[in-house]
Scaffold this motif. Structure first.
Motif, PDB file in Angstrom:
ATOM      1  N   ALA A  71      17.199   7.884  20.552  1.00 37.10           N
ATOM      2  CA  ALA A  71      17.920   7.953  19.093  1.00 37.10           C
ATOM      3  C   ALA A  71      19.308   7.607  19.182  1.00 37.10           C
ATOM      4  O   ALA A  71      20.318   8.351  19.648  1.00 37.10           O
ATOM      5  N   VAL A  72      20.202   6.958  18.338  1.00 35.81           N
ATOM      6  CA  VAL A  72      21.034   6.345  18.330  1.00 35.81           C
ATOM      7  C   VAL A  72      21.873   7.193  16.765  1.00 35.81           C
ATOM      8  O   VAL A  72      21.266   6.214  15.572  1.00 35.81           O
ATOM      9  N   ALA A  73      21.787   7.848  16.463  1.00 33.50           N
ATOM     10  CA  ALA A  73      22.341   8.549  15.194  1.00 33.50           C
ATOM     11  C   ALA A  73      23.864   7.922  15.436  1.00 33.50           C
ATOM     12  O   ALA A  73      24.847   7.936  15.911  1.00 33.50           O
ATOM     13  N   GLY A  74      23.524   7.432  14.199  1.00 30.99           N
ATOM     14  CA  GLY A  74      25.223   6.823  14.118  1.00 30.99           C
ATOM     15  C   GLY A  74      25.711   4.999  14.040  1.00 30.99           C
ATOM     16  O   GLY A  74      26.080   4.828  14.096  1.00 30.99           O
ATOM     17  N   ALA A  75      23.818   4.794  14.570  1.00 32.54           N
ATOM     18  CA  ALA A  75      24.042   3.261  14.380  1.00 32.54           C
ATOM     19  C   ALA A  75      23.684   2.984  13.817  1.00 32.54           C
ATOM     20  O   ALA A  75      24.229   2.784  12.427  1.00 32.54           O
ATOM     21  N   SER A  76      24.761   1.280  13.885  1.00 32.92           N
ATOM     22  CA  SER A  76      25.645   0.544  13.110  1.00 32.92           C
ATOM     23  C   SER A  76      24.857  -1.237  12.634  1.00 32.92           C
ATOM     24  O   SER A  76      24.943  -1.650  14.776  1.00 32.92           O
ATOM     25  N   TYR A  93       7.553   2.659  15.595  1.00 30.83           N
ATOM     26  CA  TYR A  93       7.263   3.543  16.851  1.00 30.83           C
ATOM     27  C   TYR A  93       6.770   4.541  17.481  1.00 30.83           C
ATOM     28  O   TYR A  93       5.704   5.095  16.482  1.00 30.83           O
ATOM     29  N   ASN A  94       6.134   4.387  18.379  1.00 29.47           N
ATOM     30  CA  ASN A  94       5.193   4.841  19.170  1.00 29.47           C
ATOM     31  C   ASN A  94       6.148   6.160  19.212  1.00 29.47           C
ATOM     32  O   ASN A  94       6.116   6.769  20.475  1.00 29.47           O
ATOM     33  N   THR A  95       5.720   7.015  19.028  1.00 27.74           N
ATOM     34  CA  THR A  95       6.331   8.272  18.974  1.00 27.74           C
ATOM     35  C   THR A  95       5.403   9.883  19.325  1.00 27.74           C
ATOM     36  O   THR A  95       5.203  10.864  19.955  1.00 27.74           O
ATOM     37  N   ALA A  96       3.897   9.448  19.439  1.00 26.42           N
ATOM     38  CA  ALA A  96       2.269  10.158  19.974  1.00 26.42           C
ATOM     39  C   ALA A  96       2.883  10.664  21.031  1.00 26.42           C
ATOM     40  O   ALA A  96       1.909  11.340  21.699  1.00 26.42           O
ATOM     41  N   GLU A  97       3.748   9.701  22.111  1.00 26.21           N
ATOM     42  CA  GLU A  97       2.908   9.546  23.650  1.00 26.21           C
ATOM     43  C   GLU A  97       4.002   9.444  24.773  1.00 26.21           C
ATOM     44  O   GLU A  97       4.334   9.241  25.579  1.00 26.21           O
ATOM     45  N   VAL A  98       4.999  10.148  23.550  1.00 26.50           N
ATOM     46  CA  VAL A  98       6.494  10.660  24.035  1.00 26.50           C
ATOM     47  C   VAL A  98       6.443  12.021  24.363  1.00 26.50           C
ATOM     48  O   VAL A  98       5.806  13.170  23.755  1.00 26.50           O
ATOM     49  N   ASP A  99       7.443  12.011  25.739  1.00 31.09           N
ATOM     50  CA  ASP A  99       7.631  13.134  26.044  1.00 31.09           C
ATOM     51  C   ASP A  99       9.063  14.554  25.640  1.00 31.09           C
ATOM     52  O   ASP A  99       8.931  15.753  25.709  1.00 31.09           O
ATOM     53  N   GLY A 100       9.390  13.541  25.100  1.00 29.35           N
ATOM     54  CA  GLY A 100      10.742  14.336  24.015  1.00 29.35           C
ATOM     55  C   GLY A 100      11.489  13.538  23.063  1.00 29.35           C
ATOM     56  O   GLY A 100      11.699  11.983  23.626  1.00 29.35           O
ATOM     57  N   LEU A 101      12.346  13.488  23.247  1.00 28.70           N
ATOM     58  CA  LEU A 101      13.441  12.836  22.231  1.00 28.70           C
ATOM     59  C   LEU A 101      14.403  13.121  23.133  1.00 28.70           C
ATOM     60  O   LEU A 101      15.028  13.918  22.742  1.00 28.70           O
ATOM     61  N   SER A 102      15.991  11.709  23.447  1.00 26.76           N
ATOM     62  CA  SER A 102      17.149  12.356  23.742  1.00 26.76           C
ATOM     63  C   SER A 102      17.904  11.563  22.535  1.00 26.76           C
ATOM     64  O   SER A 102      17.488  10.405  22.120  1.00 26.76           O
ATOM     65  N   ILE A 103      19.107  12.079  22.208  1.00 26.98           N
ATOM     66  CA  ILE A 103      19.610  12.005  21.151  1.00 26.98           C
ATOM     67  C   ILE A 103      21.018  11.443  21.672  1.00 26.98           C
ATOM     68  O   ILE A 103      21.647  12.001  21.920  1.00 26.98           O
ATOM     69  N   SER A 104      21.934  10.317  21.165  1.00 23.83           N
ATOM     70  CA  SER A 104      22.642   9.887  20.916  1.00 23.83           C
ATOM     71  C   SER A 104      23.980  10.169  19.851  1.00 23.83           C
ATOM     72  O   SER A 104      22.897   8.967  19.351  1.00 23.83           O
ATOM     73  N   PHE A 105      24.260  10.859  19.910  1.00 23.05           N
ATOM     74  CA  PHE A 105      25.622  11.244  18.443  1.00 23.05           C
ATOM     75  C   PHE A 105      26.984  10.323  18.584  1.00 23.05           C
ATOM     76  O   PHE A 105      27.496  10.048  19.492  1.00 23.05           O
ATOM     77  N   LEU A 106      26.897   9.062  17.447  1.00 22.74           N
ATOM     78  CA  LEU A 106      28.155   8.539  17.396  1.00 22.74           C
ATOM     79  C   LEU A 106      28.493   8.699  16.176  1.00 22.74           C
ATOM     80  O   LEU A 106      29.474   7.675  15.180  1.00 22.74           O
TER      81      LEU A 106
END
Length: 163
Positions: free
Chosen positions: A19-24, A80-93
């Motif tokens: 995820a990109v928090a602060g996407a523009s 978004y296919n969030t059911a089959e992932v092993d987790g979330l990595s977030i980039s904060f902007l």
């Protein structure tokens, strides 16, 4: 291997969602450039922005907590296919005060520690309050900071994670 290199390698994963928090939508902003970096590398990414609906042809999710809950509950989230992932990595902007608010929001979600795999605080997105809150949430071992930018170090992370 340095601690930062280890954290960068573990930020990436074969079954990871990002995820990109602060996407523009503004091409001059890093929220656009970093989202574009993920897309150009064919990395599954969700733009997070409370005011936009689409950025770089990607449907926008308005908050990180929706993504975390979908992953935790193995449910799809819109396109978004969030059911089959092993987790979330977030980039904060986001500015530090928004990053703090987002971290507080994350901390209220049951099971967030199982879902969050990495927190990349881009330059300008964090201050000591952000780092202190990450420690309080028990997530500091997953934090990349110290003025590290994914546009500079991301390739290294992808290679070291064999992606």
């Amino acid at each position: 291997m340095s601690l930062t290199k280890t954290k960068i390698r573990s930020f990436f994963g074969e079954k990871r969602l990002y995820a990109v928090a602060g996407a523009s939508n503004n091409p001059s902003k890093f929220g656009y450039k970093i989202l574009n970096w993920y897309i150009k590398h064919n990395i599954p990414v969700i733009p997070i922005n409370p005011k936009e609906s689409v950025i770089l042809d990607q449907p926008v999710i308005h908050n990180v907590s929706s993504v975390i809950q979908a992953i935790e509950n193995h449910k799809k989230l819109g396109n978004y296919n969030t059911a089959e992932v092993d987790g979330l990595s977030i980039s904060f902007l986001t500015p530090p005060h928004v990053t703090v608010a987002t971290l507080k929001e994350i901390g209220e979600i049951e099971g967030y520690k199982n879902v969050i795999k990495g927190l990349w605080f881009q330059p300008g997105s964090y201050d000591q309050d952000v780092l202190d809150l990450a420690k309080k949430l028990g997530e500091y071992d997953k934090v990349i900071e110290e003025d590290e930018c994914i546009l500079v170090r991301g390739e290294e992370g992808l290679l070291s994670a064999n992606l």
